[in-house]
Every structure is written in C-alpha cells, then in structure tokens.
Design an enzyme around this catalytic site. Sequence first.
Site, PDB file in Angstrom:
ATOM      1  N   THR A 158      41.435 -33.908 -14.114  1.00 57.10           N
ATOM      2  CA  THR A 158      41.225 -32.475 -13.887  1.00 57.10           C
ATOM      3  C   THR A 158      42.153 -31.824 -12.875  1.00 57.10           C
ATOM      4  O   THR A 158      43.228 -31.706 -12.890  1.00 57.10           O
ATOM      5  CB  THR A 158      39.723 -32.030 -13.455  1.00 57.10           C
ATOM      6  OG1 THR A 158      39.048 -33.062 -12.610  1.00 57.10           O
ATOM      7  CG2 THR A 158      38.767 -32.520 -14.594  1.00 57.10           C
ATOM      8  N   THR A 195      31.674 -43.068  -9.703  1.00 50.95           N
ATOM      9  CA  THR A 195      32.273 -41.829  -9.476  1.00 50.95           C
ATOM     10  C   THR A 195      32.919 -41.143 -10.506  1.00 50.95           C
ATOM     11  O   THR A 195      33.528 -41.698 -11.342  1.00 50.95           O
ATOM     12  CB  THR A 195      33.471 -42.418  -8.377  1.00 50.95           C
ATOM     13  OG1 THR A 195      33.905 -41.012  -8.020  1.00 50.95           O
ATOM     14  CG2 THR A 195      34.461 -42.968  -9.234  1.00 50.95           C
ATOM     15  N   GLU A 281      41.253 -33.919  -3.078  1.00 48.62           N
ATOM     16  CA  GLU A 281      41.552 -32.567  -3.527  1.00 48.62           C
ATOM     17  C   GLU A 281      42.346 -32.296  -1.972  1.00 48.62           C
ATOM     18  O   GLU A 281      41.649 -32.135  -0.993  1.00 48.62           O
ATOM     19  CB  GLU A 281      40.933 -31.457  -3.809  1.00 48.62           C
ATOM     20  CG  GLU A 281      40.447 -31.924  -5.172  1.00 48.62           C
ATOM     21  CD  GLU A 281      39.098 -31.130  -5.834  1.00 48.62           C
ATOM     22  OE1 GLU A 281      39.135 -30.696  -6.681  1.00 48.62           O
ATOM     23  OE2 GLU A 281      38.444 -30.522  -4.897  1.00 48.62           O
ATOM     24  N   ASN A 403      39.243 -25.436  -4.225  1.00 52.00           N
ATOM     25  CA  ASN A 403      38.103 -25.391  -4.570  1.00 52.00           C
ATOM     26  C   ASN A 403      37.766 -23.499  -4.496  1.00 52.00           C
ATOM     27  O   ASN A 403      36.679 -23.390  -5.195  1.00 52.00           O
ATOM     28  CB  ASN A 403      37.410 -26.126  -3.815  1.00 52.00           C
ATOM     29  CG  ASN A 403      37.325 -27.504  -4.156  1.00 52.00           C
ATOM     30  OD1 ASN A 403      36.710 -27.617  -5.334  1.00 52.00           O
ATOM     31  ND2 ASN A 403      37.951 -28.402  -3.378  1.00 52.00           N
ATOM     32  N   THR A 408      39.316 -20.044 -11.423  1.00 50.98           N
ATOM     33  CA  THR A 408      40.402 -18.889 -11.835  1.00 50.98           C
ATOM     34  C   THR A 408      41.836 -19.537 -11.835  1.00 50.98           C
ATOM     35  O   THR A 408      42.956 -18.828 -12.054  1.00 50.98           O
ATOM     36  CB  THR A 408      40.308 -17.786 -10.722  1.00 50.98           C
ATOM     37  OG1 THR A 408      40.616 -18.475  -9.521  1.00 50.98           O
ATOM     38  CG2 THR A 408      39.022 -17.286 -11.041  1.00 50.98           C
TER      39      THR A 408
END
Length: 408
Positions: A158, A195, A281, A403, A408
């Site tokens: 992702t 995880t 991230e 995040n 969007t």
Amino acid sequence: MGQEKYTAVQSGSIITPKGFSAGGLHCGLKKTDRHDLGAILCEVPAVAAAVYTTNVFQAAPLKVTRESLQNGRLQAVVVNSGNANACTGQQGETDAYTMRAEAAQQLGVAEQDVAVASTGVIGELLKMDRVISGIAGLPQRLSGEASGAEDFSQAILTTDLVKKEACVSVDVNGKTVTIAGAAKGSGMIHPNMATMLAFMTTDAVIEADDLQLLLRKATDTTFNMITVDGDTSTNDMLVAMASGLAENETLNPSHPDWAAFAAGFTYVCQVLAQAIARDGEGATKLVEVCVNGAVSDLSARAIAKTVIGSSLVKSAVFGADANWGRIIAAVGRAGEPVNPETVDIHIGDISVLEGSRPVVFDEDEALEYLKGDTVRIVVDLHQAEGQATAWGCDLTYDYVRINAAYRT
C-alpha cells in the site's frame, strides 16, 4: 539464533520452497496501475497456521481465513491491496466469501483450503466486479519463477516504498529445508500478533500444531516487537504454509534439528519485521531498542516497546538530538519494575547515563551517529536477566503528510 544453524538464500523468495508458485496483477482497486491482487498456490494441500490482529474490529477476510484454517490446512492464499474490506458489515463478509469461492474455482482447489487477506482503506466496499475479473486472470500469472514472487510482493503493498522478502535454508537430517517469507507494512503498525500482512512458506514436513506453536513464539520476539505509529490494524494477519515436499523426517520440538529449523524460521520473521520498521511511513531511520537486565523477558519487551513507541524519542531521533531524558522517561512509564538508581543508557556506543546519572559525552559525536540510517539504543536496568529487542523508526514531517491525505 546462531547464524551457523541456517543459511541465507540470496535472491530467495516466497516461491523458493518446493511446491509453491505466486503471482499478481492490477485489477483496478488502486488508483494507480500498481498491482493490487495476488495469490500464492501450493501444488499440494499444505499444513498451515496463522496469527491475527488483536484489534476488536476485525476485517471480514480474517473471519473467512479462520474458518478455512479450522482443519490446519491451506492450499492457496488470495490477497488484495487498496481496500481493507474492514467495517463493511454483512456485504463485506459476503464479498470475502466470494473471493474465497472464486479463487478456489479458478485455482482448482477446495474452497475451504483458501485463505483471504485484504489491506488498504477501511470502511469502503470492494469493487467486486474488478476483483472477480482479476481473480479470473490470476492462474496464468502464477509462476514458480522469480517474476511470480516479484508480482506477488508488489501486489500486497500500500504505502510501502519497498517489498519485504527473506529466505533461508536449513539442514534437517540430511535434507535441505527452505523457509521463506514476504510481507507488507508501513503505517498503522503496532502489532499484537503479527503485522499487517505477512506470508511464510516452507517445504518442511511438520504437523499443524507444531507449526502454530512455532509461529506464535517467533511472532512474539519479531513482529510483535515492532512499531511505527502505535496503531494496531483491523487486518493484521500472518499465514504460514508447509508443503512437506522436502521429505524430511517430521519436525517437532524433540527432533534434533528442531532448534536449527526454529532459528531459521525466526530469522525470516525478524528480517521481515525489521524491513517493515525501516519502511515506516516517512521514515528516514531504523531504530533498535535493546533492554537488558529486566526482571523478565516479558518485562523487557514492554519497556522496549514503550521506548520505541515514544513520539518524543522518535522525534528526537529524527532531529539527531541525543535527548536521553526522553528515553529514561519512557522507561519509567512502561509500568514495569525498574530501580530508578541503576539504569544505564547508551546511544550507539556512546554512554549517556550510568547508574541513572548523566554522563558527559561528546555532543558532536552523538550528532554524527544519530544522522545515520540505523540508530541503536541500549538500556540496562541491572536488575535480573530479562532482555528484549524492539524495532521502530523515526517520526518525520512526511508521516503526517502521508496520513493526512491517505484517502485522497
């Protein structure tokens, strides 16, 4: 885990163990043209085990996979990214069962031998026309070659920037047994089971109960010891499949080569877990926290995860600030027994606290160390023999940016 017990397989992947093929494709769940649907197939029904998220809100695919695994066997896993199919009610469950049925039909295996996994945005229904069409295209994309493993690894990502893979071989009574894994995970990482999504394959002969016990034990010291942001996902799942095609004597804890197999299995888990932490991230650094001298290993784990999960510690690492006060504060709030007079802290090889008292250190040396891409913090409590290691990453501006705009 002694390195002499197993051998890393260079360029090994999820399909390296005998009997496995994998593949992936783009079916249209992601807004980009990146792969978003994948599968692993075993040529025989495989002994299987799994661990799942402890989040109360569990995604529909977990219910389906638990049901499939009731007999301790799987032959295929189908997984999509771009949509978590979580908090989607009865329709979400229906869609997950449909994924299982369609995959079974297209791959030619029994429906109850298929696991389902999903990852992505929570609360949106799957575009099932695209999923069904994609599943129909999977058989011709499955391969026992490196390309199949590459396509699968890409299909499960992702916000990840890189794929996560690991593979080792172990000698079991003269037979070469291979263990491999692939994982995804970058954000919403604070597992209490495994995880995000992780998949392991092996060609070992092993019973389901022993595989389940090993999976849980390895998870406790690897996947359960990482954190990126303190959030536990609704979709976390780790599935292991054993084809038995290595034709070794059945492995169990009393087998003379069990320790070597367990070490190799745990090493694969650790490599994948560290890769997830490093790919957090927005992360720029892998952070490792080692706690020694705790009253128990369990206590050491709690303290290590408290330190690694501290937003203040993570921010200090990002800013290359040797602020040991944030570390000691995290140790003290972990809810575990600590003698406030006996704690030592090292940042890398630099001693910053001895006997809970400040040590004069070279700030410039600490700054240069903290600028590196791997930061190691060692906390010694000087109480007993408990020890643990946790992994995480720094907290950066990019984490907020990623995040803040995830949907969007």
